[in-house]
Write an enzyme that holds these catalytic residues in place. Structure first.
Site, PDB file in Angstrom:
ATOM      1  N   ASP A  30       0.894  -1.173   0.016  1.00  0.00           N
ATOM      2  CA  ASP A  30       0.105   0.047   0.100  1.00  0.00           C
ATOM      3  C   ASP A  30       0.843   1.308  -0.067  1.00  0.00           C
ATOM      4  OD1 ASP A  30      -2.984   0.543   1.027  1.00  0.00           O
ATOM      5  OD2 ASP A  30      -1.794   2.321   1.199  1.00  0.00           O
ATOM      6  N   ASN A  86     -12.932  -3.311   2.785  1.00  0.00           N
ATOM      7  CA  ASN A  86     -13.754  -2.231   2.817  1.00  0.00           C
ATOM      8  C   ASN A  86     -14.788  -2.284   1.517  1.00  0.00           C
ATOM      9  OD1 ASN A  86     -12.578  -1.364   5.060  1.00  0.00           O
ATOM     10  ND2 ASN A  86     -10.945   0.135   3.728  1.00  0.00           N
ATOM     11  N   GLN A  93     -14.848   2.576   1.511  1.00  0.00           N
ATOM     12  CA  GLN A  93     -14.029   1.892   0.395  1.00  0.00           C
ATOM     13  C   GLN A  93     -13.709   3.248  -0.554  1.00  0.00           C
ATOM     14  OE1 GLN A  93     -15.908  -0.872  -1.954  1.00  0.00           O
ATOM     15  NE2 GLN A  93     -14.247  -1.137  -3.346  1.00  0.00           N
ATOM     16  N   VAL A  95     -10.895   2.775  -3.224  1.00  0.00           N
ATOM     17  CA  VAL A  95     -10.606   2.252  -4.710  1.00  0.00           C
ATOM     18  C   VAL A  95     -11.841   1.134  -4.849  1.00  0.00           C
ATOM     19  CG1 VAL A  95      -8.977   1.110  -6.170  1.00  0.00           C
ATOM     20  CG2 VAL A  95      -8.420   2.976  -4.092  1.00  0.00           C
ATOM     21  N   HIS A  99     -10.272  -5.563  -3.195  1.00  0.00           N
ATOM     22  CA  HIS A  99      -8.888  -5.503  -2.654  1.00  0.00           C
ATOM     23  C   HIS A  99      -8.925  -6.137  -1.125  1.00  0.00           C
ATOM     24  CE1 HIS A  99      -9.708  -1.553  -2.142  1.00  0.00           C
ATOM     25  NE2 HIS A  99      -9.169  -1.568  -0.962  1.00  0.00           N
ATOM     26  N   HIS A 101      -6.856  -5.968   2.372  1.00  0.00           N
ATOM     27  CA  HIS A 101      -5.716  -5.300   2.950  1.00  0.00           C
ATOM     28  C   HIS A 101      -5.196  -6.547   4.077  1.00  0.00           C
ATOM     29  CE1 HIS A 101      -6.558  -1.047   2.537  1.00  0.00           C
ATOM     30  NE2 HIS A 101      -7.768  -1.545   2.126  1.00  0.00           N
TER      31      HIS A 101
END
Ligand code: AMP
Length: 111
Positions: A30, A86, A93, A95, A99, A101
């Protein structure tokens, strides 16, 4: 998807610090880490979030889940890690490409 930053990273059109990649997923650091180790694990297929999953994505999701511990170990997280996903505005969220994390490498706050 045109303009999606995670699609562009998956196609190697945008820079990223990549730790792992296979035919279905890519994992990279990230750019604004919230823990000593902060990775993002991203399917190469554009899916907006968990709410956008379709039945044909089941094997892809299983693949991601199976790979998370391996990717965490690759980055030195031998004693465990946190996984966060998220979803939507209610999940903050940012993006809109699914995904996961991976966070760790220090004493994380309790949840
Ligand atoms: P969220 O959508 O809220 O789960 O968070 C998106 C995450 O993507 C944030 O932690 C950002 O720091 C991270 N991020 C956004 N753009 C990039 C990028 N180009 N490379 C690496 N991380 C990114």
């Amino acid at each position: 998807m045109t303009g999606c930053i995670f699609c562009r990273i998956a196609r190697h059109e945008a820079p990223a610090n990549v730790l792992y990649e296979d035919e279905q997923i890519i994992a990279f650091r990230d750019r604004a880490p919230k823990a000593p180790v902060h990775l993002l694990v991203v399917p190469k297929k554009h899916i907006c979030n968990l709410a956008g999953l379709e039945s044909q994505d089941q094997s892809l999701i299983a693949h991601i889940m199976m790979k998370l511990p391996q990717i965490a170990r690759l980055s030195g997280l031998d004693d465990g890690f946190r996984t966060v996903t998220n979803t939507g505005p209610g999940g903050r969220q940012e993006v809109y490409h699914l995904h996961f994390h991976i966070l760790g490498g220090g004493k994380l706050p309790a949840m």
